[in-house]
Design an enzyme around this catalytic site. Structure first.
Site, PDB file in Angstrom:
ATOM      1  N   ASN A  49      45.554  31.422  42.687  1.00  0.00           N
ATOM      2  CA  ASN A  49      46.899  31.798  42.224  1.00  0.00           C
ATOM      3  C   ASN A  49      47.849  31.794  43.414  1.00  0.00           C
ATOM      4  OD1 ASN A  49      46.969  34.544  43.442  1.00  0.00           O
ATOM      5  ND2 ASN A  49      45.188  34.799  42.108  1.00  0.00           N
ATOM      6  N   LYS A  71      29.915  17.682  43.712  1.00  0.00           N
ATOM      7  CA  LYS A  71      31.265  17.377  43.235  1.00  0.00           C
ATOM      8  C   LYS A  71      31.222  16.720  41.853  1.00  0.00           C
ATOM      9  CE  LYS A  71      35.379  14.833  44.302  1.00  0.00           C
ATOM     10  NZ  LYS A  71      35.839  13.562  44.834  1.00  0.00           N
ATOM     11  N   PRO A 124      34.487  40.618  37.848  1.00  0.00           N
ATOM     12  CA  PRO A 124      34.526  42.089  37.912  1.00  0.00           C
ATOM     13  C   PRO A 124      35.932  42.547  38.233  1.00  0.00           C
ATOM     14  CG  PRO A 124      33.472  41.162  39.877  1.00  0.00           C
ATOM     15  CD  PRO A 124      33.708  40.025  38.927  1.00  0.00           C
ATOM     16  N   ASP A 125      36.306  43.705  37.716  1.00  0.00           N
ATOM     17  CA  ASP A 125      37.616  44.280  38.040  1.00  0.00           C
ATOM     18  C   ASP A 125      37.391  45.281  39.183  1.00  0.00           C
ATOM     19  OD1 ASP A 125      39.933  45.987  38.096  1.00  0.00           O
ATOM     20  OD2 ASP A 125      40.504  45.086  36.183  1.00  0.00           O
ATOM     21  N   ILE A 126      37.891  44.940  40.356  1.00  0.00           N
ATOM     22  CA  ILE A 126      37.589  45.737  41.548  1.00  0.00           C
ATOM     23  C   ILE A 126      38.243  47.115  41.461  1.00  0.00           C
ATOM     24  CG2 ILE A 126      37.857  45.826  44.063  1.00  0.00           C
ATOM     25  CD1 ILE A 126      37.771  42.649  43.828  1.00  0.00           C
ATOM     26  N   PHE A 155      48.185  47.704  42.012  1.00  0.00           N
ATOM     27  CA  PHE A 155      49.440  47.016  41.729  1.00  0.00           C
ATOM     28  C   PHE A 155      49.400  46.548  40.281  1.00  0.00           C
ATOM     29  CE2 PHE A 155      52.221  46.185  45.398  1.00  0.00           C
ATOM     30  CZ  PHE A 155      51.485  46.846  46.374  1.00  0.00           C
ATOM     31  N   LYS A 197      48.088  50.409  32.545  1.00  0.00           N
ATOM     32  CA  LYS A 197      47.106  49.957  33.538  1.00  0.00           C
ATOM     33  C   LYS A 197      46.593  51.119  34.379  1.00  0.00           C
ATOM     34  CE  LYS A 197      47.903  45.176  34.358  1.00  0.00           C
ATOM     35  NZ  LYS A 197      48.645  44.136  35.019  1.00  0.00           N
ATOM     36  N   LYS A 234      42.668  51.721  34.310  1.00  0.00           N
ATOM     37  CA  LYS A 234      41.889  51.388  35.522  1.00  0.00           C
ATOM     38  C   LYS A 234      41.462  52.634  36.296  1.00  0.00           C
ATOM     39  CE  LYS A 234      43.454  46.725  35.892  1.00  0.00           C
ATOM     40  NZ  LYS A 234      43.088  45.516  36.593  1.00  0.00           N
TER      41      LYS A 234
HETATM   42  N1  CTP Z   1      42.523  43.891  39.987  1.00  0.00           N
HETATM   43  C1  CTP Z   1      41.256  43.967  40.528  1.00  0.00           C
HETATM   44  N2  CTP Z   1      40.285  43.133  40.063  1.00  0.00           N
HETATM   45  C2  CTP Z   1      40.552  42.246  39.071  1.00  0.00           C
HETATM   46  C3  CTP Z   1      41.848  42.176  38.518  1.00  0.00           C
HETATM   47  C4  CTP Z   1      42.830  43.011  39.019  1.00  0.00           C
HETATM   48  O1  CTP Z   1      41.020  44.762  41.442  1.00  0.00           O
HETATM   49  N3  CTP Z   1      39.580  41.466  38.639  1.00  0.00           N
HETATM   50  C5  CTP Z   1      43.537  44.831  40.479  1.00  0.00           C
HETATM   51  C6  CTP Z   1      44.672  44.216  41.260  1.00  0.00           C
HETATM   52  O2  CTP Z   1      44.374  44.184  42.643  1.00  0.00           O
HETATM   53  C7  CTP Z   1      45.809  45.161  40.951  1.00  0.00           C
HETATM   54  C8  CTP Z   1      45.481  45.653  39.544  1.00  0.00           C
HETATM   55  O3  CTP Z   1      44.114  45.428  39.370  1.00  0.00           O
HETATM   56  O4  CTP Z   1      45.776  46.285  41.794  1.00  0.00           O
HETATM   57  C9  CTP Z   1      46.263  44.995  38.451  1.00  0.00           C
HETATM   58  O5  CTP Z   1      46.205  43.609  38.568  1.00  0.00           O
HETATM   59  P1  CTP Z   1      46.979  42.660  37.548  1.00  0.00           P
HETATM   60  O6  CTP Z   1      46.711  41.249  37.908  1.00  0.00           O
HETATM   61  O7  CTP Z   1      48.390  43.138  37.422  1.00  0.00           O
HETATM   62  O8  CTP Z   1      46.307  43.048  36.199  1.00  0.00           O
HETATM   63  P2  CTP Z   1      45.045  42.553  35.460  1.00  0.00           P
HETATM   64  O9  CTP Z   1      44.035  43.638  35.474  1.00  0.00           O
HETATM   65  O10 CTP Z   1      44.591  41.237  35.974  1.00  0.00           O
HETATM   66  O11 CTP Z   1      45.598  42.445  33.974  1.00  0.00           O
HETATM   67  P3  CTP Z   1      46.573  41.354  33.330  1.00  0.00           P
HETATM   68  O12 CTP Z   1      46.447  40.113  34.192  1.00  0.00           O
HETATM   69  O13 CTP Z   1      46.065  41.193  31.964  1.00  0.00           O
HETATM   70  O14 CTP Z   1      47.949  41.951  33.364  1.00  0.00           O
END
Ligand code: CTP
Length: 402
Positions: free
Chosen positions: A209, A287, A305-307, A325, A339, A343
């Site tokens: 991204n 590749k 995973p969502d950290i 964030f 969020k 979270k």
């Molecule tokens: N984050 C994380 N791990 C992920 C996704 C997000 O730690 N796999 C954390 C980001 O670092 C940020 C927060 O979660 O602090 C929110 O990230 P954001 O991209 O706004 O939200 P998402 O959880 O990805 O949700 P969405 O894209 O559906 O808005």
């Protein structure tokens, strides 16, 4: 007060150099001492005699002077200060600092120092606004160099704009708050995530991204500057590693999670990384080839995973103050409030990343801080100022809870 603090003041060649004897005098009045390095160009605006008499010391100006090198080599000069202050910091000296040039005593000392550095830029508005100067500024900030000023106003050259050196009293205040701030997070462990993640499709391709890492890196630098033992876990960026942080470079979300879990326990964690929510379900070992006449293979995705959420649910390992964030394009604050709860974090810094806001990859940010009490709307600020404001709020909160 600056009792027993030793300042190494580097005076470069700008008209504002004439204000530096006043700065030396103010530092002495606050209890500190100043040793001065004067560049050749600086000596066109202020004499060594004036600076020598206010500092009560030799003014150093010659890299190759035998006496100076034997009595006080540039390495020693750069190491025995508590803080190096460059005032005025000209466009030229900032460029030398950013690129690591060592052509005279001032630039050599700045390259050799392992001490914190503060610069008070001063230059013509066009020079200040030039992309080269702005880029150098970014580089220096990312390395942990502190800034004071410049200010907006009439310039010696007759133009008006940004580029006047901060007044000596203001520089003194910045020096004082540097010393006050520099140990406010002493003994605290901080973890910061930054940048994008790269999720491999095959050995040469990946999903990523537009995150530049500027905000996360600036936050890590600000926390480290306040004395926190800071680990910065970052995906791939073009930024230099900030000064004073323990740096862990990662590629994917899964690597980032592993690195974060290894960095625990932490008193403070700030998740600023733009972590990819999904990754290719199967990373091809070699590749992927484009075969004539064949449709492209569909890309199936698995959830990463969502950290932040993992840290929020880490039980007794959960960081004491957990900050995330929220990058949003619609209903910014409402989504951020949701969020924060989903979270399990304490604060969310919500920002609008819609096309046209310039937030992703840009140098500025507009933050809405959401916590249990409500929403705080911050003005448009540079990402460096956002980092500083956040670090101050963290310190205030931790100190209030003690
Ligand atoms: N984050 C994380 N791990 C992920 C996704 C997000 O730690 N796999 C954390 C980001 O670092 C940020 C927060 O979660 O602090 C929110 O990230 P954001 O991209 O706004 O939200 P998402 O959880 O990805 O949700 P969405 O894209 O559906 O808005």
């Amino acid at each position: 007060m600056l009792t027993d603090k030793r300042i190494l003041l580097i005076v470069a060649g700008g008209i504002a150099a004439y204000k530096t004897p006043e700065l030396v005098r103010l530092i002495a009045k606050a209890g500190g001492s100043t040793r001065v390095i004067l560049t050749d160009a600086g000596a066109q605006f202020v004499t060594p005699m004036t600076l020598g008499s206010v500092s009560g010391d030799t003014v150093y100006d010659d890299l190759f002077s035998l006496t100076e090198e034997s009595d006080m080599g540039h390495i020693q000069l750069s190491r025995e200060a508590d803080l190096v202050v460059v005032a005025p910091a000209t466009a030229d000296l900032m460029a030398k600092m950013a690129t690591g040039l060592a052509t005279d005593l001032a630039s050599t000392t700045l390259l050799a120092t392992d001490k914190p550095v503060m610069i008070a830029p001063a230059m013509n508005v066009r020079m200040w606004e030039h992309a080269a100067t702005q880029q150098n500024l970014q580089t220096l900030s990312a390395r942990g160099v502190h800034m004071v000023g410049p200010e907006e106003g009439d310039m010696a050259c007759g133009e008006y704009g940004m580029g006047r050196m901060a007044e000596p009293a203001y520089i003194l205040a910045a020096i004082q708050s540097f010393f006050q701030a520099s140990n406010r997070l002493m003994g605290q462990r901080a973890l910061v995530t930054s940048g994008p993640t790269h999720e491999a499709i095959d050995p040469v391709r990946y999903i990523a991204n537009r995150s530049s890492g500027k905000q996360g890196h600036a936050i890590a630098a600000a926390l480290a500057a306040m004395g926190a033992e800071t680990t910065l876990v970052s995906g791939p960026t073009n930024l230099p590693d900030p000064a004073g942080v323990h740096m862990v470079h990662v590629q994917s979300a899964r690597n980032m999670l592993d690195a974060c879990e290894s960095a625990l326990p932490a008193h403070i964690a700030v998740c600023a990384a733009a972590v990819a929510d999904w990754r290719p379900a199967d990373e091809a070992a070699s590749k992927m080839k484009k075969l004539p006449g064949e449709a492209p293979a569909p890309l199936s995705l698995s959830e990463n995973p969502d950290i932040l959420r993992t840290l929020g649910a880490a039980g007794n390992k959960r960081p004491g103050l957990l900050i995330g964030f929220a990058a949003e394009t619609d209903s910014v604050v409402e989504n951020a409030q949701k969020k924060r709860l989903s979270k399990g974090c304490d604060w969310i810094l919500a920002n609008d990343v819609s096309a046209g806001t310039g937030t992703f990859g840009g140098d500025e940010n507009v933050i809405h801080l959401v916590d249990e009490h409500g929403v705080e709307d911050w003005p448009r600020l540079s990402k460096i100022a956002v980092a500083q404001k956040l670090a101050n709020r963290i310190v205030d909160t931790l100190e209030a809870s003690r």
